[in-house]
Motif scaffolding. Structure first.
Motif, PDB file in Angstrom:
ATOM      1  N   PRO A 129      55.620 -47.767 -94.143  1.00  0.00           N
ATOM      2  CA  PRO A 129      54.332 -48.134 -93.531  1.00  0.00           C
ATOM      3  C   PRO A 129      54.383 -48.000 -92.013  1.00  0.00           C
ATOM      4  O   PRO A 129      55.358 -48.396 -91.372  1.00  0.00           O
ATOM      5  CB  PRO A 129      54.155 -49.598 -93.953  1.00  0.00           C
ATOM      6  CG  PRO A 129      54.981 -49.740 -95.178  1.00  0.00           C
ATOM      7  CD  PRO A 129      56.171 -48.845 -94.971  1.00  0.00           C
ATOM      8  N   LEU A 130      53.324 -47.424 -91.460  1.00  0.00           N
ATOM      9  CA  LEU A 130      53.229 -47.224 -90.015  1.00  0.00           C
ATOM     10  C   LEU A 130      51.940 -47.846 -89.501  1.00  0.00           C
ATOM     11  O   LEU A 130      50.862 -47.572 -90.036  1.00  0.00           O
ATOM     12  CB  LEU A 130      53.227 -45.728 -89.683  1.00  0.00           C
ATOM     13  CG  LEU A 130      52.840 -45.358 -88.242  1.00  0.00           C
ATOM     14  CD1 LEU A 130      53.947 -45.735 -87.271  1.00  0.00           C
ATOM     15  CD2 LEU A 130      52.506 -43.869 -88.131  1.00  0.00           C
ATOM     16  N   LEU A 131      52.035 -48.646 -88.475  1.00  0.00           N
ATOM     17  CA  LEU A 131      50.877 -49.137 -87.740  1.00  0.00           C
ATOM     18  C   LEU A 131      51.312 -49.420 -86.319  1.00  0.00           C
ATOM     19  O   LEU A 131      52.164 -50.279 -86.076  1.00  0.00           O
ATOM     20  CB  LEU A 131      50.292 -50.407 -88.368  1.00  0.00           C
ATOM     21  CG  LEU A 131      49.118 -51.026 -87.588  1.00  0.00           C
ATOM     22  CD1 LEU A 131      47.937 -50.063 -87.533  1.00  0.00           C
ATOM     23  CD2 LEU A 131      48.684 -52.350 -88.206  1.00  0.00           C
ATOM     24  N   GLU A 132      50.754 -48.684 -85.372  1.00  0.00           N
ATOM     25  CA  GLU A 132      51.049 -48.907 -83.965  1.00  0.00           C
ATOM     26  C   GLU A 132      49.790 -48.625 -83.157  1.00  0.00           C
ATOM     27  O   GLU A 132      48.934 -47.848 -83.572  1.00  0.00           O
ATOM     28  CB  GLU A 132      52.204 -48.014 -83.498  1.00  0.00           C
ATOM     29  CG  GLU A 132      52.016 -46.538 -83.788  1.00  0.00           C
ATOM     30  CD  GLU A 132      53.274 -45.734 -83.549  1.00  0.00           C
ATOM     31  OE1 GLU A 132      54.375 -46.289 -83.717  1.00  0.00           O
ATOM     32  OE2 GLU A 132      53.167 -44.542 -83.184  1.00  0.00           O
ATOM     33  N   THR A 133      49.668 -49.293 -82.030  1.00  0.00           N
ATOM     34  CA  THR A 133      48.435 -49.205 -81.252  1.00  0.00           C
ATOM     35  C   THR A 133      48.724 -48.929 -79.780  1.00  0.00           C
ATOM     36  O   THR A 133      49.819 -49.203 -79.282  1.00  0.00           O
ATOM     37  CB  THR A 133      47.620 -50.506 -81.359  1.00  0.00           C
ATOM     38  OG1 THR A 133      48.386 -51.587 -80.805  1.00  0.00           O
ATOM     39  CG2 THR A 133      47.260 -50.816 -82.801  1.00  0.00           C
ATOM     40  N   SER A 134      47.721 -48.381 -79.113  1.00  0.00           N
ATOM     41  CA  SER A 134      47.770 -48.198 -77.665  1.00  0.00           C
ATOM     42  C   SER A 134      46.354 -48.387 -77.134  1.00  0.00           C
ATOM     43  O   SER A 134      45.373 -48.157 -77.847  1.00  0.00           O
ATOM     44  CB  SER A 134      48.290 -46.805 -77.301  1.00  0.00           C
ATOM     45  OG  SER A 134      47.439 -45.784 -77.815  1.00  0.00           O
ATOM     46  N   ASP A 190      37.831 -53.413 -74.692  1.00  0.00           N
ATOM     47  CA  ASP A 190      38.588 -52.180 -74.496  1.00  0.00           C
ATOM     48  C   ASP A 190      38.304 -51.205 -75.636  1.00  0.00           C
ATOM     49  O   ASP A 190      37.647 -51.536 -76.619  1.00  0.00           O
ATOM     50  CB  ASP A 190      40.094 -52.477 -74.476  1.00  0.00           C
ATOM     51  CG  ASP A 190      40.501 -53.428 -73.361  1.00  0.00           C
ATOM     52  OD1 ASP A 190      39.826 -53.427 -72.305  1.00  0.00           O
ATOM     53  OD2 ASP A 190      41.482 -54.173 -73.552  1.00  0.00           O
ATOM     54  N   ILE A 191      38.842 -49.992 -75.497  1.00  0.00           N
ATOM     55  CA  ILE A 191      38.899 -49.039 -76.602  1.00  0.00           C
ATOM     56  C   ILE A 191      40.367 -48.727 -76.860  1.00  0.00           C
ATOM     57  O   ILE A 191      41.078 -48.265 -75.967  1.00  0.00           O
ATOM     58  CB  ILE A 191      38.117 -47.752 -76.296  1.00  0.00           C
ATOM     59  CG1 ILE A 191      36.615 -48.052 -76.219  1.00  0.00           C
ATOM     60  CG2 ILE A 191      38.393 -46.696 -77.365  1.00  0.00           C
ATOM     61  CD1 ILE A 191      35.757 -46.842 -75.902  1.00  0.00           C
ATOM     62  N   ASP A 192      40.829 -49.018 -78.078  1.00  0.00           N
ATOM     63  CA  ASP A 192      42.218 -48.832 -78.473  1.00  0.00           C
ATOM     64  C   ASP A 192      42.335 -47.709 -79.498  1.00  0.00           C
ATOM     65  O   ASP A 192      41.359 -47.341 -80.163  1.00  0.00           O
ATOM     66  CB  ASP A 192      42.789 -50.109 -79.090  1.00  0.00           C
ATOM     67  CG  ASP A 192      43.224 -51.120 -78.043  1.00  0.00           C
ATOM     68  OD1 ASP A 192      42.798 -50.981 -76.872  1.00  0.00           O
ATOM     69  OD2 ASP A 192      43.968 -52.054 -78.390  1.00  0.00           O
ATOM     70  N   ALA A 193      43.551 -47.186 -79.636  1.00  0.00           N
ATOM     71  CA  ALA A 193      43.864 -46.233 -80.694  1.00  0.00           C
ATOM     72  C   ALA A 193      44.902 -46.853 -81.605  1.00  0.00           C
ATOM     73  O   ALA A 193      45.955 -47.314 -81.147  1.00  0.00           O
ATOM     74  CB  ALA A 193      44.401 -44.926 -80.112  1.00  0.00           C
ATOM     75  N   ALA A 194      44.600 -46.890 -82.895  1.00  0.00           N
ATOM     76  CA  ALA A 194      45.560 -47.347 -83.894  1.00  0.00           C
ATOM     77  C   ALA A 194      46.049 -46.143 -84.681  1.00  0.00           C
ATOM     78  O   ALA A 194      45.243 -45.353 -85.173  1.00  0.00           O
ATOM     79  CB  ALA A 194      44.924 -48.366 -84.822  1.00  0.00           C
TER      80      ALA A 194
END
Length: 380
Positions: A21-26, A365-369
């Motif tokens: 499983p992968l989940l990471e945000t910026s 904000d606007i994030d990328a997951a």
């Protein structure tokens, strides 16, 4: 170690990593970045070379839909992990000022709104559409993965055929992204509003399309009218199904509090009658829809998974969730919360390795997951 056994071991390890499983945000567009009061209305695409392009409205002075607004873009060369500096990409033509909702000072504001990128896999170009003051529409193109853009060309006349149905005062593309069909056709969802000048309702939804790689654009048939229980269809997302048909999913303000679904054979004509999909909740917020290319029939959908207290009302924009369908959107058995907090507009893109990027409004904000199907379908 035997070279063949080493290759096998490397393959097994790589497979295990892919399945983990992968989940990471910026954070892509934080509030106050570059002196912008608020970034809103995210869109995201991936180019044939693998560059991820994230774009949004840069609302310079406040968070209002009307005001001094630009379109900014950030590029990622590593699949959405890190981001280059923002570029102001639109509008670069003569200014068109005037805010009909502001009695003083509005005549000096230029609202650049509803950005939509479309990746042309045939030419490698990125076609980019946006509107000006919800009254005019422009198109431009990048042939170098979003580094530079052509001078904008006005395509407002494309919307004139919709006057057969409604004497529109407002036009808007997307927002989010458009798609290229297997036939090569480029398709962009649009909506028109036909109340007072500047008002966003009542409204109806349709598509515009190009069969010559963005050189010219044409209006499709009206897809989702403002009729009966279909109250003010507007912001629409779309995907090509595994059988070549095109599905539209439209925001609306109907009492059903469900998204409107419409399907047609070619992305432009012969739309079937719309229907409310019981599993796709309508909090009165833009959503996103994308096909998962390596698994035909698989679709992903993102939206705040909330309902208002009263029919037709507006619910809190929070609990952004990702849904999955394996039968071309007939059923959505998988639903997983991506962000339980304040979260609103979103857009989805699938990278070549199967990783999904969701660009979304997280608070201010606007994030990328970045996530994969193993995270989406795994245990919470």
């Amino acid at each position: 170690m035997n070279p063949l056994r080493l290759l096998l071991l490397v393959g097994l390890v790589a497979g295990a990593l892919r399945a983990a499983p992968l989940l990471e945000t910026s954070t892509v567009f934080p509030v106050k970045l570059g002196g912008i009061a608020r970034y809103r209305i995210p869109g995201v695409v991936v180019t044939p070379k693998g560059t991820v392009l994230a774009y949004s409205e840069a609302r310079r002075n406040n968070s209002s839909d009307w005001g001094e607004i630009e379109i900014h873009l950030r590029r990622s060369l590593d699949g959405g992990r890190t981001w280059q500096a923002p570029q102001h990409i639109a509008h670069r033509g003569p200014r068109l000022e005037g805010n009909p909702h502001k009695k003083t000072g509005g005549e000096h504001e230029q609202t650049v709104n509803n950005p939509v990128a479309i990746v042309d896999r045939t030419t490698g170009a990125i076609e980019f559409l946006y509107c000006l003051n919800y009254a005019r529409c422009f198109a431009m193109r990048s042939t170098d993965d979003g580094v530079t853009w052509t001078k904008p060309a006005e395509i407002t006349a494309t919307f004139e055929p919709f006057r057969r149905h409604y004497d529109w005062k407002v036009i808007a593309t997307g927002p989010g992204h458009g798609i290229q069909l297997a036939s090569g056709r480029l398709v962009v969802p649009v909506w028109i509003a036909f109340g007072k000048v500047g008002d966003h309702g009542p409204s109806a939804a349709a598509t515009i399309f190009s069969d010559d790689h963005g050189q010219t654009w044409q209006a499709g048939d009206l897809a989702v009218p403002n009729a009966g229980e279909f109250n003010s269809p507007n912001e629409t997302m779309l995907a090509e199904l595994s059988d070549g048909r095109v599905m539209l999913v439209s925001r609306n303000v109907a009492k059903a509090n469900r998204k409107l679904v419409t399907i047609g054979p070619d992305g432009a004509t012969r739309w079937e009658k719309s229907f409310f999909h019981d599993q796709l909740l309508e909090p009165r917020c833009m959503a996103s829809l994308v096909a998962y290319p390596s698994q035909p029939g698989t679709l992903l959908f993102s939206n705040p998974h909330t309902l208002p207290a009263t029919p037709g009302g507006k619910s809190a924009r929070e609990n952004l969730s990702i849904k999955l369908s394996r039968d071309n959107g007939q059923t959505w058995p998988v639903n997983r919360t991506l962000d339980a907090g304040p979260s609103a507009y979103s857009d989805l893109v699938v990278l070549a390795d199967g990783t999904v990027v969701c660009l979304y409004e997280k608070g201010s904000d606007i994030d990328a997951a970045r996530f994969n199907l193993a995270w989406l379908t795994g245990a919470p």
